[in-house]
Design a protein around this motif. Structure first.
Motif, PDB file in Angstrom:
ATOM      1  N   TYR A  11       0.822  -1.212   0.000  1.00 29.17           N
ATOM      2  CA  TYR A  11       0.000   0.000   0.000  1.00 29.17           C
ATOM      3  C   TYR A  11       0.856   1.263   0.000  1.00 29.17           C
ATOM      4  N   ILE A  12       0.551   2.188  -0.926  1.00 31.00           N
ATOM      5  CA  ILE A  12       1.180   3.514  -0.967  1.00 31.00           C
ATOM      6  C   ILE A  12       0.167   4.562  -0.516  1.00 31.00           C
ATOM      7  N   SER A  13      -0.984   4.576  -1.181  1.00 29.10           N
ATOM      8  CA  SER A  13      -2.085   5.479  -0.854  1.00 29.10           C
ATOM      9  C   SER A  13      -3.350   4.891  -1.477  1.00 29.10           C
ATOM     10  N   ASN A  14      -4.480   5.537  -1.256  1.00 30.33           N
ATOM     11  CA  ASN A  14      -5.738   5.005  -1.774  1.00 30.33           C
ATOM     12  C   ASN A  14      -5.648   4.747  -3.276  1.00 30.33           C
ATOM     13  N   GLY A  15      -5.801   3.483  -3.688  1.00 34.25           N
ATOM     14  CA  GLY A  15      -5.750   3.114  -5.094  1.00 34.25           C
ATOM     15  C   GLY A  15      -4.365   3.030  -5.692  1.00 34.25           C
ATOM     16  N   HIS A  16      -3.315   3.137  -4.886  1.00 36.61           N
ATOM     17  CA  HIS A  16      -1.927   3.093  -5.360  1.00 36.61           C
ATOM     18  C   HIS A  16      -1.152   2.074  -4.529  1.00 36.61           C
ATOM     19  N   TYR A  17      -0.584   1.109  -5.214  1.00 34.99           N
ATOM     20  CA  TYR A  17       0.179   0.033  -4.577  1.00 34.99           C
ATOM     21  C   TYR A  17       1.464  -0.187  -5.355  1.00 34.99           C
ATOM     22  N   LYS A  18       2.498  -0.681  -4.684  1.00 35.76           N
ATOM     23  CA  LYS A  18       3.731  -1.076  -5.350  1.00 35.76           C
ATOM     24  C   LYS A  18       3.868  -2.578  -5.152  1.00 35.76           C
ATOM     25  N   VAL A  19       3.724  -3.333  -6.243  1.00 38.28           N
ATOM     26  CA  VAL A  19       3.742  -4.789  -6.213  1.00 38.28           C
ATOM     27  C   VAL A  19       4.994  -5.269  -6.940  1.00 38.28           C
ATOM     28  N   ASN A  20       5.870  -5.941  -6.221  1.00 35.38           N
ATOM     29  CA  ASN A  20       7.126  -6.445  -6.806  1.00 35.38           C
ATOM     30  C   ASN A  20       7.880  -5.356  -7.565  1.00 35.38           C
ATOM     31  N   GLY A  21       7.920  -4.156  -6.997  1.00 29.95           N
ATOM     32  CA  GLY A  21       8.663  -3.049  -7.577  1.00 29.95           C
ATOM     33  C   GLY A  21       7.936  -2.268  -8.666  1.00 29.95           C
ATOM     34  N   THR A  22       6.709  -2.683  -9.001  1.00 32.36           N
ATOM     35  CA  THR A  22       5.938  -2.020 -10.048  1.00 32.36           C
ATOM     36  C   THR A  22       4.774  -1.258  -9.435  1.00 32.36           C
ATOM     37  N   ASP A  23       4.597   0.006  -9.850  1.00 33.01           N
ATOM     38  CA  ASP A  23       3.461   0.794  -9.383  1.00 33.01           C
ATOM     39  C   ASP A  23       2.190   0.333 -10.073  1.00 33.01           C
ATOM     40  N   PHE A  24       1.131   0.164  -9.283  1.00 34.67           N
ATOM     41  CA  PHE A  24      -0.205  -0.169  -9.760  1.00 34.67           C
ATOM     42  C   PHE A  24      -1.162   0.889  -9.233  1.00 34.67           C
TER      43      PHE A  24
END
Length: 86
Positions: A11-24
């Motif tokens: 979790y980074i912020s609402n609707g923003h995640y970093k999964v295996n080094g990739t921003d989603f």
């Protein structure tokens, strides 16, 4: 069951995640951050998200921090940028 939520280490912020080094990001979060002048409404974002779910290399589900949805989808940031640049 969702893949991630606010308590996930990705979790980074609402609707923003970093999964295996990739921003989603979710469609809503992407538009808010990178294209604030675009229409960012459920009746538009929903169909766009459905299209992205069919064409993106990876898609995850998350629990949003707020709003009326139990689950939202997140997509690779690079693929969101490509989709919305066309």
């Amino acid at each position: 069951m969702t893949d991630f939520d606010k308590s996930s280490p990705e979790y980074i912020s609402n609707g923003h995640y970093k999964v295996n080094g990739t921003d989603f990001m979710s469609v809503w979060t992407y538009k808010k951050k990178f294209n604030p002048s675009s229409e960012n409404k459920t009746h538009i974002n929903g169909p766009e998200g459905q299209k992205l779910a069919q064409i993106c290399s990876e898609v995850y589900s998350t629990t949003p921090d707020f709003g009326g949805f139990d689950e939202i989808l997140i997509f690779p940031l690079s693929e969101l940028k490509e989709y919305y640049s066309n």
